[in-house]
Design a protein around this motif. Structure first.
Motif, mmCIF file in Angstrom:
data_model
loop_
_atom_site.group_PDB
_atom_site.id
_atom_site.type_symbol
_atom_site.label_atom_id
_atom_site.label_comp_id
_atom_site.label_asym_id
_atom_site.label_seq_id
_atom_site.Cartn_x
_atom_site.Cartn_y
_atom_site.Cartn_z
ATOM 1 N N THR A 37 1.355 2.249 10.954
ATOM 2 C CA THR A 37 2.207 2.469 9.781
ATOM 3 C C THR A 37 3.404 1.516 9.754
ATOM 4 O O THR A 37 3.892 1.186 8.683
ATOM 5 C CB THR A 37 2.676 3.930 9.680
ATOM 6 O OG1 THR A 37 3.372 4.310 10.870
ATOM 7 C CG2 THR A 37 1.498 4.860 9.444
ATOM 8 N N ARG A 38 3.841 1.058 10.898
ATOM 9 C CA ARG A 38 4.943 0.086 10.941
ATOM 10 C C ARG A 38 4.462 -1.317 10.591
ATOM 11 O O ARG A 38 5.062 -2.010 9.786
ATOM 12 C CB ARG A 38 5.561 0.016 12.345
ATOM 13 C CG ARG A 38 6.462 1.134 12.686
ATOM 14 C CD ARG A 38 7.012 0.916 14.076
ATOM 15 N NE ARG A 38 7.752 2.066 14.557
ATOM 16 C CZ ARG A 38 8.177 2.192 15.789
ATOM 17 N NH1 ARG A 38 7.951 1.249 16.686
ATOM 18 N NH2 ARG A 38 8.837 3.270 16.152
ATOM 19 N N ARG A 39 3.403 -1.742 11.248
ATOM 20 C CA ARG A 39 2.987 -3.145 11.158
ATOM 21 C C ARG A 39 2.118 -3.459 9.952
ATOM 22 O O ARG A 39 2.038 -4.609 9.527
ATOM 23 C CB ARG A 39 2.246 -3.548 12.434
ATOM 24 C CG ARG A 39 3.106 -3.562 13.691
ATOM 25 C CD ARG A 39 4.249 -4.560 13.655
ATOM 26 N NE ARG A 39 3.862 -5.871 13.208
ATOM 27 C CZ ARG A 39 3.374 -6.836 13.980
ATOM 28 N NH1 ARG A 39 3.254 -6.646 15.274
ATOM 29 N NH2 ARG A 39 3.018 -7.995 13.481
ATOM 30 N N LEU A 40 1.425 -2.467 9.374
ATOM 31 C CA LEU A 40 0.529 -2.747 8.262
ATOM 32 C C LEU A 40 1.081 -2.275 6.924
ATOM 33 O O LEU A 40 0.416 -2.387 5.896
ATOM 34 C CB LEU A 40 -0.854 -2.134 8.525
ATOM 35 C CG LEU A 40 -1.533 -2.569 9.829
ATOM 36 C CD1 LEU A 40 -2.928 -1.971 9.921
ATOM 37 C CD2 LEU A 40 -1.578 -4.074 9.981
ATOM 38 N N ALA A 41 2.305 -1.784 6.922
ATOM 39 C CA ALA A 41 2.903 -1.230 5.697
ATOM 40 C C ALA A 41 3.080 -2.272 4.590
ATOM 41 O O ALA A 41 3.029 -1.944 3.417
ATOM 42 C CB ALA A 41 4.251 -0.588 6.012
ATOM 43 N N GLY A 42 3.261 -3.518 4.910
ATOM 44 C CA GLY A 42 3.521 -4.540 3.903
ATOM 45 C C GLY A 42 2.274 -5.134 3.264
ATOM 46 O O GLY A 42 2.366 -6.088 2.503
ATOM 47 N N TYR A 43 1.118 -4.591 3.553
ATOM 48 C CA TYR A 43 -0.126 -5.127 3.007
ATOM 49 C C TYR A 43 -0.577 -4.295 1.807
ATOM 50 O O TYR A 43 -0.237 -3.126 1.681
ATOM 51 C CB TYR A 43 -1.213 -5.158 4.093
ATOM 52 C CG TYR A 43 -0.901 -6.177 5.155
ATOM 53 C CD1 TYR A 43 -1.401 -7.468 5.070
ATOM 54 C CD2 TYR A 43 -0.075 -5.866 6.232
ATOM 55 C CE1 TYR A 43 -1.093 -8.421 6.027
ATOM 56 C CE2 TYR A 43 0.237 -6.809 7.191
ATOM 57 C CZ TYR A 43 -0.278 -8.084 7.091
ATOM 58 O OH TYR A 43 0.035 -9.020 8.037
ATOM 59 N N ASP A 44 -1.348 -4.920 0.936
ATOM 60 C CA ASP A 44 -1.809 -4.234 -0.274
ATOM 61 C C ASP A 44 -2.944 -3.247 -0.003
ATOM 62 O O ASP A 44 -3.053 -2.225 -0.681
ATOM 63 C CB ASP A 44 -2.272 -5.260 -1.313
ATOM 64 C CG ASP A 44 -1.144 -6.166 -1.753
ATOM 65 O OD1 ASP A 44 -0.024 -5.657 -1.970
ATOM 66 O OD2 ASP A 44 -1.366 -7.392 -1.866
ATOM 67 N N MET A 100 0.849 -1.170 0.000
ATOM 68 C CA MET A 100 0.000 0.000 0.000
ATOM 69 C C MET A 100 0.896 1.234 0.000
ATOM 70 O O MET A 100 1.915 1.271 0.687
ATOM 71 C CB MET A 100 -0.903 -0.027 1.225
ATOM 72 C CG MET A 100 -1.758 1.203 1.373
ATOM 73 S SD MET A 100 -2.935 1.014 2.704
ATOM 74 C CE MET A 100 -4.176 2.127 2.154
ATOM 75 N N ASP A 101 0.493 2.217 -0.713
ATOM 76 C CA ASP A 101 1.195 3.493 -0.764
ATOM 77 C C ASP A 101 1.310 4.081 0.643
ATOM 78 O O ASP A 101 0.324 4.114 1.391
ATOM 79 C CB ASP A 101 0.405 4.419 -1.694
ATOM 80 C CG ASP A 101 0.962 5.796 -1.732
ATOM 81 O OD1 ASP A 101 0.460 6.647 -0.956
ATOM 82 O OD2 ASP A 101 1.886 6.039 -2.523
ATOM 83 N N SER A 102 2.495 4.544 1.022
ATOM 84 C CA SER A 102 2.726 5.040 2.383
ATOM 85 C C SER A 102 1.878 6.275 2.705
ATOM 86 O O SER A 102 1.435 6.436 3.844
ATOM 87 C CB SER A 102 4.203 5.334 2.612
ATOM 88 O OG SER A 102 4.648 6.345 1.745
ATOM 89 N N GLU A 103 1.626 7.116 1.725
ATOM 90 C CA GLU A 103 0.785 8.300 1.969
ATOM 91 C C GLU A 103 -0.658 7.906 2.234
ATOM 92 O O GLU A 103 -1.322 8.474 3.105
ATOM 93 C CB GLU A 103 0.869 9.260 0.793
ATOM 94 C CG GLU A 103 2.208 9.964 0.689
ATOM 95 C CD GLU A 103 2.274 10.928 -0.481
ATOM 96 O OE1 GLU A 103 1.209 11.338 -0.994
ATOM 97 O OE2 GLU A 103 3.396 11.250 -0.884
ATOM 98 N N ARG A 104 -1.141 6.914 1.504
ATOM 99 C CA ARG A 104 -2.511 6.440 1.713
ATOM 100 C C ARG A 104 -2.630 5.765 3.074
ATOM 101 O O ARG A 104 -3.589 5.978 3.803
ATOM 102 C CB ARG A 104 -2.901 5.478 0.584
ATOM 103 C CG ARG A 104 -4.242 4.827 0.762
ATOM 104 C CD ARG A 104 -5.387 5.786 0.477
ATOM 105 N NE ARG A 104 -6.640 5.086 0.674
ATOM 106 C CZ ARG A 104 -7.584 5.488 1.514
ATOM 107 N NH1 ARG A 104 -7.451 6.608 2.178
ATOM 108 N NH2 ARG A 104 -8.678 4.798 1.662
ATOM 109 N N LEU A 105 -1.643 4.946 3.441
ATOM 110 C CA LEU A 105 -1.650 4.304 4.756
ATOM 111 C C LEU A 105 -1.620 5.347 5.863
ATOM 112 O O LEU A 105 -2.343 5.237 6.852
ATOM 113 C CB LEU A 105 -0.474 3.340 4.897
ATOM 114 C CG LEU A 105 -0.343 2.616 6.240
ATOM 115 C CD1 LEU A 105 -1.606 1.822 6.565
ATOM 116 C CD2 LEU A 105 0.869 1.713 6.233
#
Length: 134
Positions: A30-37, A1-6
């Motif tokens: 933002t740390r733990r869910l960053a790797g999800y689509d 997922m795009d970091s700005e959207r997250l």
């Protein structure tokens, strides 16, 4: 997922929380869910707000915290069916250390029930690597 959207999803989710706890929960998300689509706002069965993270490879994660209490949990699962890992993060500390992990594995539930691992009993990096969904 795009970091700005997250970041935007996390800010919306934490907006009702107190400033310091909201910042900590935001950082955890933002740390733990960053790797999800995809990270989507959701509502639990009892009506409380939550975030659901989904990945194309079958992984999923769930965060549900109102910013109160001593910890916030992140539940991860997949791609192995039936295995979930809950990490409890200390909201009283800015670094959000893990207080414990609870592992639920279908092959072990009848024998031992959910298993809890506490940092200090094992090397935290090794535990994180072993329990991290792939």
């Amino acid at each position: 997922m795009d970091s700005e959207r997250l970041d935007a999803v996390a800010r919306t989710y934490t907006a009702p929380m107190t400033s310091i706890r909201g910042r900590r929960v935001h950082r955890l998300i933002t740390r733990r869910l960053a790797g999800y689509d995809h990270v989507l706002p959701a509502t639990t069965a009892d009506g409380t707000p939550a975030l659901l993270a989904l990945s194309a490879d079958g992984r999923a994660a769930f965060c549900h915290s109102d910013g109160r209490g001593p910890s916030a949990d992140v539940v991860t699962c997949g791609p192995t069916p039936g295995v979930t890992v809950t990490s409890a993060h200390d909201l009283t500390k800015d670094s959000l250390p893990v207080l414990s992990w609870t592992v639920r594995h279908p092959g072990l539930l009848d024998v031992a029930g959910p298993l809890t691992i506490v940092p200090g009993e094992s090397d935290q990096e090794e535990v994180e690597a072993a329990l991290r969904p792939r």
